[in-house]
Enzyme design. Sequence first.
Site, PDB file in Angstrom:
ATOM      1  N   THR A  92       8.394   6.209   6.096  1.00 51.97           N
ATOM      2  CA  THR A  92       8.892   7.567   5.846  1.00 51.97           C
ATOM      3  C   THR A  92       7.760   8.376   5.209  1.00 51.97           C
ATOM      4  O   THR A  92       7.836   8.747   4.038  1.00 51.97           O
ATOM      5  CB  THR A  92      10.128   7.553   4.916  1.00 51.97           C
ATOM      6  OG1 THR A  92       9.835   6.732   3.767  1.00 51.97           O
ATOM      7  CG2 THR A  92      11.351   7.007   5.609  1.00 51.97           C
TER       8      THR A  92
ATOM      9  N   PHE B 243      12.089  -2.069  -4.188  1.00 55.47           N
ATOM     10  CA  PHE B 243      11.255  -1.760  -5.357  1.00 55.47           C
ATOM     11  C   PHE B 243      10.021  -2.650  -5.453  1.00 55.47           C
ATOM     12  O   PHE B 243       9.311  -2.618  -6.446  1.00 55.47           O
ATOM     13  CB  PHE B 243      12.079  -1.901  -6.646  1.00 55.47           C
ATOM     14  CG  PHE B 243      13.234  -0.947  -6.716  1.00 55.47           C
ATOM     15  CD1 PHE B 243      13.033   0.370  -7.124  1.00 55.47           C
ATOM     16  CD2 PHE B 243      14.516  -1.340  -6.360  1.00 55.47           C
ATOM     17  CE1 PHE B 243      14.095   1.277  -7.173  1.00 55.47           C
ATOM     18  CE2 PHE B 243      15.583  -0.445  -6.413  1.00 55.47           C
ATOM     19  CZ  PHE B 243      15.369   0.862  -6.819  1.00 55.47           C
TER      20      PHE B 243
ATOM     21  N   ARG C 144       6.343  -4.313  -5.273  1.00 55.56           N
ATOM     22  CA  ARG C 144       4.990  -3.736  -5.384  1.00 55.56           C
ATOM     23  C   ARG C 144       4.058  -4.496  -4.467  1.00 55.56           C
ATOM     24  O   ARG C 144       4.067  -5.730  -4.474  1.00 55.56           O
ATOM     25  CB  ARG C 144       4.454  -3.886  -6.818  1.00 55.56           C
ATOM     26  CG  ARG C 144       5.214  -3.144  -7.871  1.00 55.56           C
ATOM     27  CD  ARG C 144       4.896  -3.694  -9.239  1.00 55.56           C
ATOM     28  NE  ARG C 144       5.195  -5.140  -9.316  1.00 55.56           N
ATOM     29  CZ  ARG C 144       4.789  -5.954 -10.277  1.00 55.56           C
ATOM     30  NH1 ARG C 144       4.033  -5.502 -11.258  1.00 55.56           N
ATOM     31  NH2 ARG C 144       5.105  -7.235 -10.276  1.00 55.56           N
ATOM     32  N   GLU C 145       3.262  -3.781  -3.700  1.00 56.36           N
ATOM     33  CA  GLU C 145       2.250  -4.459  -2.881  1.00 56.36           C
ATOM     34  C   GLU C 145       1.345  -5.260  -3.812  1.00 56.36           C
ATOM     35  O   GLU C 145       1.058  -4.832  -4.926  1.00 56.36           O
ATOM     36  CB  GLU C 145       1.418  -3.429  -2.101  1.00 56.36           C
ATOM     37  CG  GLU C 145       2.202  -2.836  -0.965  1.00 56.36           C
ATOM     38  CD  GLU C 145       1.473  -1.707  -0.258  1.00 56.36           C
ATOM     39  OE1 GLU C 145       0.244  -1.611  -0.383  1.00 56.36           O
ATOM     40  OE2 GLU C 145       2.154  -0.916   0.411  1.00 56.36           O
TER      41      GLU C 145
ATOM     42  N   CYS D 245       3.299   5.050  -1.744  1.00 56.01           N
ATOM     43  CA  CYS D 245       4.621   5.445  -2.257  1.00 56.01           C
ATOM     44  C   CYS D 245       4.597   6.631  -3.214  1.00 56.01           C
ATOM     45  O   CYS D 245       5.214   7.654  -2.946  1.00 56.01           O
ATOM     46  CB  CYS D 245       5.287   4.252  -2.930  1.00 56.01           C
ATOM     47  SG  CYS D 245       5.762   2.986  -1.744  1.00 56.01           S
TER      48      CYS D 245
HETATM   49  P1  NAD Z   1       4.580   0.371   7.125  1.00 57.07           P
HETATM   50  O1  NAD Z   1       3.981   1.568   7.752  1.00 57.07           O
HETATM   51  O2  NAD Z   1       3.721  -0.725   6.615  1.00 57.07           O
HETATM   52  O3  NAD Z   1       5.622  -0.300   8.151  1.00 57.07           O
HETATM   53  C1  NAD Z   1       6.538   0.413   8.930  1.00 57.07           C
HETATM   54  C2  NAD Z   1       6.641  -0.301  10.283  1.00 57.07           C
HETATM   55  O4  NAD Z   1       7.740   0.247  11.022  1.00 57.07           O
HETATM   56  C3  NAD Z   1       5.417  -0.126  11.176  1.00 57.07           C
HETATM   57  O5  NAD Z   1       4.905  -1.411  11.494  1.00 57.07           O
HETATM   58  C4  NAD Z   1       5.957   0.604  12.417  1.00 57.07           C
HETATM   59  O6  NAD Z   1       5.314   0.199  13.607  1.00 57.07           O
HETATM   60  C5  NAD Z   1       7.405   0.201  12.412  1.00 57.07           C
HETATM   61  N1  NAD Z   1       8.337   1.091  13.140  1.00 57.07           N
HETATM   62  C6  NAD Z   1       8.446   2.436  13.068  1.00 57.07           C
HETATM   63  N2  NAD Z   1       9.445   2.870  13.862  1.00 57.07           N
HETATM   64  C7  NAD Z   1      10.003   1.769  14.440  1.00 57.07           C
HETATM   65  C8  NAD Z   1      11.088   1.563  15.349  1.00 57.07           C
HETATM   66  N3  NAD Z   1      11.824   2.575  15.816  1.00 57.07           N
HETATM   67  N4  NAD Z   1      11.358   0.291  15.724  1.00 57.07           N
HETATM   68  C9  NAD Z   1      10.632  -0.740  15.255  1.00 57.07           C
HETATM   69  N5  NAD Z   1       9.605  -0.607  14.382  1.00 57.07           N
HETATM   70  C10 NAD Z   1       9.295   0.628  13.986  1.00 57.07           C
HETATM   71  O7  NAD Z   1       5.513   0.937   5.960  1.00 57.07           O
HETATM   72  P2  NAD Z   1       5.938   0.193   4.595  1.00 57.07           P
HETATM   73  O8  NAD Z   1       4.869   0.326   3.589  1.00 57.07           O
HETATM   74  O9  NAD Z   1       6.496  -1.137   4.917  1.00 57.07           O
HETATM   75  O10 NAD Z   1       7.135   1.150   4.123  1.00 57.07           O
HETATM   76  C11 NAD Z   1       8.388   1.173   4.777  1.00 57.07           C
HETATM   77  C12 NAD Z   1       9.368   1.941   3.911  1.00 57.07           C
HETATM   78  O11 NAD Z   1       9.562   1.254   2.671  1.00 57.07           O
HETATM   79  C13 NAD Z   1       8.908   3.349   3.530  1.00 57.07           C
HETATM   80  O12 NAD Z   1      10.026   4.206   3.474  1.00 57.07           O
HETATM   81  C14 NAD Z   1       8.344   3.155   2.147  1.00 57.07           C
HETATM   82  O13 NAD Z   1       8.406   4.339   1.368  1.00 57.07           O
HETATM   83  C15 NAD Z   1       9.265   2.108   1.579  1.00 57.07           C
HETATM   84  N6  NAD Z   1       8.689   1.296   0.501  1.00 57.07           N
HETATM   85  C16 NAD Z   1       7.405   0.844   0.597  1.00 57.07           C
HETATM   86  C17 NAD Z   1       6.871   0.046  -0.419  1.00 57.07           C
HETATM   87  C18 NAD Z   1       5.455  -0.457  -0.347  1.00 57.07           C
HETATM   88  O14 NAD Z   1       4.964  -0.951  -1.362  1.00 57.07           O
HETATM   89  N7  NAD Z   1       4.774  -0.368   0.791  1.00 57.07           N
HETATM   90  C19 NAD Z   1       7.668  -0.300  -1.527  1.00 57.07           C
HETATM   91  C20 NAD Z   1       8.983   0.158  -1.583  1.00 57.07           C
HETATM   92  C21 NAD Z   1       9.486   0.952  -0.561  1.00 57.07           C
END
Ligand code: NAD
Length: 437
Positions: A86, A152, A154-155, A263
């Site tokens: 997102t 929630f 953390r990477e 984030c």
């Molecule tokens: P990311 O970009 O690493 O992964 C998202 C994945 O979704 C991608 O691999 C993309 O190819 C896939 N995708 C998109 N549309 C799709 C569809 N229609 N069908 C199948 N796959 C699809 O993102 P992320 O870092 O994992 O974050 C995902 C969500 O989690 C975000 O909203 C983010 O804000 C939230 N979040 C992230 C973290 C973090 O530390 N990265 C922590 C908490 C929350």
Amino acid sequence: MRITMIGSGYVGLVSGTCFADFGHDVICVDKDEAKIRALEEGKIPIFEPGLDAIVAQNRRSGRLTFTTDLSSGLTEADVVFIAVGTPSRRGDGHADLSYVYAAAREIALGVKGFTVVVTKSTVPVGTGDEIERIMRETNPEADIAVVSNPEFLREGAAIEDFRRPDRIVVGLSDERAREVMEEVYRPLYLNRSPLLFTTRRTSELIKYAGNAFLAMKITFINEMADLCESVGADVQEVARGIGLDNRIGSKFLHAGPGYGGSCFPKDTLALVKTAQDHGSPVRLIETTVAINDTRKRAMARKVIAAFGGDVRGKTIAILGLTFKPNTDDMRDSPAISIIQALRDAGAQVSAYDPEGIENARPMLEGVTFGTGPYDIAEGADALVIVTEWNAFRALDFRRLAGVMRTPLLVDLRNVYSRDEVAPYGFGYLGIGRPLED
Ligand code: NAD
């Protein structure tokens, strides 16, 4: 439980794998073919400590599979998680929900029997309502309950965070969905991780409020650091002095070059936009966003000032590129703005990061990437620590002084002190510390 995880990025892959590890049957879906191919070949497309072993183990047990074909994972699923990105929408800073809504449409067409659809992606308040509307419009026959369950983790510490969360937040109104969510999280529930049930809108806001508060805390100590430099105080002692007060707490009080990552920048901005749209502006967060935006380039100016305002022809060596250690994630890393500002001022930049170089390369044109601290320090006029990787915590300053043109350390994470490096002839600039002892 049969779980389908849509989106196999940092969140989807870690949570899908950990759910499989709890004993659930998990299918991780991603539309990125290269990512799924890699996972099927046993390669992990992201750097997350410990993830490779748990993926391998759960693949062997048959509980964890990967596919690009969403429809194959839907008919049997009890629960479908949406964990797609997102990001900030180009132009206005609102959360871009197009991936979430596209997933919702696809899910609506494929589910059979009662299915719980859970939004794990970070989404603005009211998104769950819209997901439900889209799904009912796409397939009026579908028997679904739409639930909010923000993540929630953390990477860099994602597995530990997922297995031992401070809390699990679940927003719903459907009793059948509540039972399913209790089953999904049973192993954690037994470990006494609090499972907080609330309404969907409240759950969606909890995620943003949490991230905004943390971003504000970091920004607070960053401003205190600037004040410390002006008045001759030490921000680390200020942080310790206030952090020992339990009402404040010691975490997130490390002054640095400004928050970054995938984030905080996008989530603070999205909260600001949501609040404005609802006529209830969150001015503390608006200010937090503005302060943090200017801080990153200000860090480059700190380096430039150390050379009397002119770095043209100087070589600056950057240690650490990712937004924090133990990840390869370069999204919105402060290093990007800092390096850009140094290059704008005419400096040459060499850089090293233990895991981030591959992701950094396409973002940082004109930068020379090296193989380690001593390699990039060769002939450099300053060494700037941007990310506090453990590998940078015991540098050999005698060796560095031997290869650098000017031995100057700009320590944007306060890893060292002037006293530690001065004996090797190093000049030292930290964050929020008295300029002279
Ligand atoms: P990311 O970009 O690493 O992964 C998202 C994945 O979704 C991608 O691999 C993309 O190819 C896939 N995708 C998109 N549309 C799709 C569809 N229609 N069908 C199948 N796959 C699809 O993102 P992320 O870092 O994992 O974050 C995902 C969500 O989690 C975000 O909203 C983010 O804000 C939230 N979040 C992230 C973290 C973090 O530390 N990265 C922590 C908490 C929350």
